[in-house]
Design an enzyme around this catalytic site. Structure first.
Site, mmCIF file in Angstrom:
data_model
loop_
_atom_site.group_PDB
_atom_site.id
_atom_site.type_symbol
_atom_site.label_atom_id
_atom_site.label_comp_id
_atom_site.label_asym_id
_atom_site.label_seq_id
_atom_site.Cartn_x
_atom_site.Cartn_y
_atom_site.Cartn_z
ATOM 1 N N HIS A 116 0.830 -1.208 0.000
ATOM 2 C CA HIS A 116 0.000 0.000 0.000
ATOM 3 C C HIS A 116 0.863 1.257 0.000
ATOM 4 O O HIS A 116 0.642 2.179 -0.803
ATOM 5 C CB HIS A 116 -0.916 -0.013 1.232
ATOM 6 C CG HIS A 116 -1.732 1.226 1.397
ATOM 7 N ND1 HIS A 116 -2.724 1.614 0.513
ATOM 8 C CD2 HIS A 116 -1.705 2.194 2.364
ATOM 9 C CE1 HIS A 116 -3.278 2.740 0.925
ATOM 10 N NE2 HIS A 116 -2.674 3.119 2.039
ATOM 11 N N GLU A 185 -8.880 -2.737 6.745
ATOM 12 C CA GLU A 185 -7.842 -2.927 7.752
ATOM 13 C C GLU A 185 -8.292 -3.930 8.813
ATOM 14 O O GLU A 185 -9.468 -4.314 8.873
ATOM 15 C CB GLU A 185 -7.521 -1.590 8.439
ATOM 16 C CG GLU A 185 -7.248 -0.436 7.487
ATOM 17 C CD GLU A 185 -6.834 0.836 8.203
ATOM 18 O OE1 GLU A 185 -6.449 0.764 9.390
ATOM 19 O OE2 GLU A 185 -6.885 1.915 7.565
ATOM 20 N N ASP A 217 -11.283 2.352 7.572
ATOM 21 C CA ASP A 217 -10.857 3.733 7.807
ATOM 22 C C ASP A 217 -11.316 4.579 6.621
ATOM 23 O O ASP A 217 -10.548 4.849 5.700
ATOM 24 C CB ASP A 217 -9.335 3.767 7.962
ATOM 25 C CG ASP A 217 -8.800 5.149 8.289
ATOM 26 O OD1 ASP A 217 -9.560 5.939 8.866
ATOM 27 O OD2 ASP A 217 -7.637 5.426 7.972
#
Length: 398
Positions: A116, A185, A217
């Protein structure tokens, strides 16, 4: 005489005896109480175990009792569920409301996926030969979030408004975010913390981490892009974060532990572990009912234990109910990217969702995160889901 029952739970259930997650439920006219999930049944733990610590609207009092008590209670639940269960303890999953399972004391979000971080580096700094920032492989990068904005699965997410400034805009403008995104996540729930001036060592972190939740998130990329230099995310992240209603105990995830990727260069002593461990958790991201990504948590560079050790190494206190999240989970393949900014390469490469070309979230869109992991005795265990639907921005007060 107290009536008893024995719920039927299929052998291949993701919520069998090798899982036993903790949550908080209520029925009409009843205050929220702590429970475990057994198959498609919710088991009231105060009734099952006769312990008033579970007759409360959050897990915090139980978590504060510490690791030895967590081990003891897990063994007791397992034993009791294999015999007659008081009928008053058993509720059908579909007949109850599920609530935020613990009071969130504080919240920190990390950035622990090399895939990421590298993808965002290539997007934002295309001329830099190294997509990672110089500190990234030396410490788990993170930011402090807003604990009050953590909500349970099923809560609508109001589109945030804020300042944004596109490359062609002569000045910043104010309005609803037009680049609303997700980040798939895992979140780690702290059962016991450390006093100010002390720290939690990486090798001892699993005695403090109570369990794991799914974590979304939500991120307003346009608000974030304008505000984050030089101090990092603020309003682009603080409006909502969604967690699953079930906290899977870390004790249930022994069979899911895997080594992290090789960490080079060598980390500093306070982050050093004999074997940094990650978790073999397979996530799935659904966008309006279609699975668009399958991020693998096993690919994460930094261990949860290293994140906690770094978070407390300066003497920062932590406490029961603290939550720290992993940052976006992404793998090496495109279909394993856990944020839409990656999946659509900044909006330049739309993906097809239910026959439509899509980049970022529109009002009415619904995102569902789910996950499974290896459990004991060759089983698989589930995490439930973290579900959220986007609704229109509210008018700003004058």
């Amino acid at each position: 005489m107290t009536s008893t029952t024995q719920p039927t739970v299929p052998a291949d259930s993701l919520f069998g005896l090798t899982n036993l997650p903790y949550g908080v439920y209520s029925t009409p006219g009843q205050e929220p109480r702590v429970a475990t999930r057994y198959g498609d049944h919710v088991i009231d733990l105060a009734v099952l175990l006769g312990d008033d610590v579970f007759a409360r609207p959050s897990l915090n009092a139980f978590m504060a009792q510490g690791h030895a008590r967590w081990v003891e209670v897990r063994a007791e639940i397992t034993e009791r569920l294999q015999g007659p269960i008081p009928a008053g303890a058993v509720h059908d999953l579909g007949a109850v409301a599920l609530h935020l399972p613990f009071e969130v004391a504080d919240y920190v979000d990390f950035y622990a996926s090399e895939h990421h971080a590298s993808n965002l580096g290539r997007l934002f700094r295309p001329d830099n030969p190294d997509p990672l920032m110089p500190n990234w492989k030396h410490l788990p990068v993170g930011y402090h979030g807003r604990a009050a904005s953590v909500v349970v699965s099923g809560t609508d997410v109001i589109r945030p408004s804020g300042q944004r400034k596109g490359p062609q805009d002569p000045a910043p403008v104010f309005g609803p975010s037009t680049r609303l995104d997700i980040e798939a996540e895992l979140g780690f729930v702290l059962g016991t913390g450390n006093a100010m001036g002390e720290s939690i060592g990486a090798e001892n972190a699993d005695r403090h981490i109570f369990g794991v939740v799914l974590f979304n998130d939500w991120s307003a990329r346009d608000i974030q892009a304008w505000e984050y230099v030089p101090l990092g995310p603020n309003l682009g992240k603080s409006f909502a974060s969604t967690i699953s209603p079930w906290v899977v105990p870390l004790l249930a995830l022994d069979a899911a532990r895997v080594p992290t990727p090789v960490q080079e260069p060598a980390v500093l002593p306070y982050l050093r572990m004999e074997q940094p461990w990650g978790l073999d958790v397979d996530l799935a991201v659904e966008w309006n009912g279609q699975v668009v990504s399958r991020p693998p948590y096993a690919a994460m560079y930094w261990s949860p234990a290293q994140m906690l050790a770094h978070q407390t190494v300066n003497g920062a206190p932590s406490r029961t109910g603290d939550l720290f999240a992993s940052g976006t989970v992404s793998g090496p393949e495109k279909e394993q990217r856990g944020a839409f900014i990656e999946l659509t390469w900044g909006g330049k490469e739309p993906i097809t969702v239910n026959g439509q070309k899509r980049t970022f979230l529109e009002d009415g869109d619904e995102i569902v995160l789910s996950a499974t992991a290896p459990g004991a005795d060759g089983t698989r265990i589930g995490f439930g889901e973290a579900r959220g639907r986007i609704v229109s921005a509210k008018p700003r007060e004058a």
